[in-house]
Design an enzyme around this catalytic site. Structure first.
Site, mmCIF file in Angstrom:
data_model
loop_
_atom_site.group_PDB
_atom_site.id
_atom_site.type_symbol
_atom_site.label_atom_id
_atom_site.label_comp_id
_atom_site.label_asym_id
_atom_site.label_seq_id
_atom_site.Cartn_x
_atom_site.Cartn_y
_atom_site.Cartn_z
ATOM 1 C CG HIS A 161 -2.052 -0.856 1.243
ATOM 2 N ND1 HIS A 161 -1.947 -2.203 1.464
ATOM 3 C CD2 HIS A 161 -3.376 -0.601 1.042
ATOM 4 C CE1 HIS A 161 -3.161 -2.753 1.425
ATOM 5 N NE2 HIS A 161 -4.033 -1.803 1.158
ATOM 6 C CG ASN A 192 4.186 -4.262 2.899
ATOM 7 O OD1 ASN A 192 3.754 -3.155 3.201
ATOM 8 N ND2 ASN A 192 3.395 -5.266 2.551
#
Length: 311
Positions: A161, A192
């Site tokens: 994201h 991440n």
């Protein structure tokens, strides 16, 4: 002679009648064309408008609702007016997508964003919208640019994201939009789930402690031929070499900070990845926070002071 005098007034009346009808026809056509320049009205709507005698105020309301509907569908309205959004990127073809709570500049060549920008508030981080965990295509884009979640299968990269789901807890639709593939980049799993996630949580804590933030993040490509993933012939997604995040806090004394992380396990202290916004601008070619007053922009963008942020 009498016949001529009788016929002549009748002829003049007839000419005046047809002339007035013709003028009315032209005026009606011009009003229709004027509307068509702004909106794609269908015939049924035109007939209803004529029957109802819709006022100018009612038409403005309709136009406003049309514009709101376009925005809800993710179509760009008036770009470059919000504080969090960077300026136009020189030499690049951007697709600007306005979501409920964030803005995406999409790179159709690399099939990932140039950047994602959002205004982070306390309300956004304390809501109770359920995390969906379902990655979806962004159907605003044409099929030739539409990334599927399956394009990442077997790549060895996370679907990382840019605007995190945790920054959209107040809005179920925004939460869903955060899982659109236009908000995603190929990201190393350790990054991440590690320091990138730590910084997301730190931004949410800053908002709770100090107030609103303006955040921009995205990929960095160090060369012109980046590694690419994806099994479909003409759908190859570029893998970033690094990622940036720029954060602006307004208030009595505005301040900014930025970070650049390699797209791998970044296991150093967060302070080791701090840079100035100016440095990220130099690397990416993106003009951040252009709506700031010039004197404020120059001052905050040259700063790199982790201690001022409690780091």
């Amino acid at each position: 002679m009498r016949r001529i005098f009788v016929f002549f007034p009748l002829l003049m009346c007839a000419l005046c009648f047809f002339n007035s009808c013709d003028r009315g026809s032209v005026n009606n056509k011009s009003s229709v064309f004027a509307k068509s320049d702004n909106f794609d009205y269908d015939d049924e709507y035109e007939e209803q408008e004529a029957e109802s005698g819709e006022s100018d105020a009612e038409e403005e309301t309709y136009n406003s609702l049309e514009a709101e509907a376009e925005c809800a569908e993710g179509l760009a309205q008036v770009p470059y007016t919000q504080l969090e959004q960077p300026g136009p990127i020189n030499g690049e073809r951007e697709t600007i997508l306005f979501k409920n709570q964030f803005i995406i500049s999409f790179n159709a060549n690399y099939l990932c964003p140039f950047y994602v920008a959002w205004h982070l508030t306390k309300d956004r981080v304390k809501g109770n919208a359920r995390r969906v965990d379902e990655f979806i295509p962004d159907y605003v884009l044409s099929e030739s640019s539409r990334v599927e979640t399956s394009d990442y299968y077997g790549s060895g990269y996370d679907r990382g994201h840019m605007c995190p789901a945790g920054d959209n807890k107040n809005d179920a639709e925004a939460m869903k939009q955060s899982f659109m593939m236009t908000n995603i980049c190929p990201q190393n799993h350790e990054l991440n789930s590690g320091i990138w996630n730590d910084l997301e949580q730190l931004c949410r804590q800053w908002v709770k402690d100090y107030g609103d933030l303006y955040v921009v993040c995205g990929p960095v490509f160090d060369g012109k031929n980046p590694k690419k993933i994806g099994k479909r012939k003409n759908m190859k997604i570029a893998v970033p070499d690094r990622f940036f995040k720029c954060v602006l806090m307004m208030g009595r004394t505005p301040k900014a900070i930025a970070f650049i992380f390699p797209n791998r396990n970044a296991d150093k202290d967060l302070r080791d990845y701090c840079v100035s916004v100016d440095k990220v601008e130099k690397i990416t070619g993106i003009d951040f926070f252009p709506k700031l007053d010039d004197s404020v922009e120059k001052r905050v963008e040259k700063e790199c002071n982790p201690a001022a942020w409690g780091i």
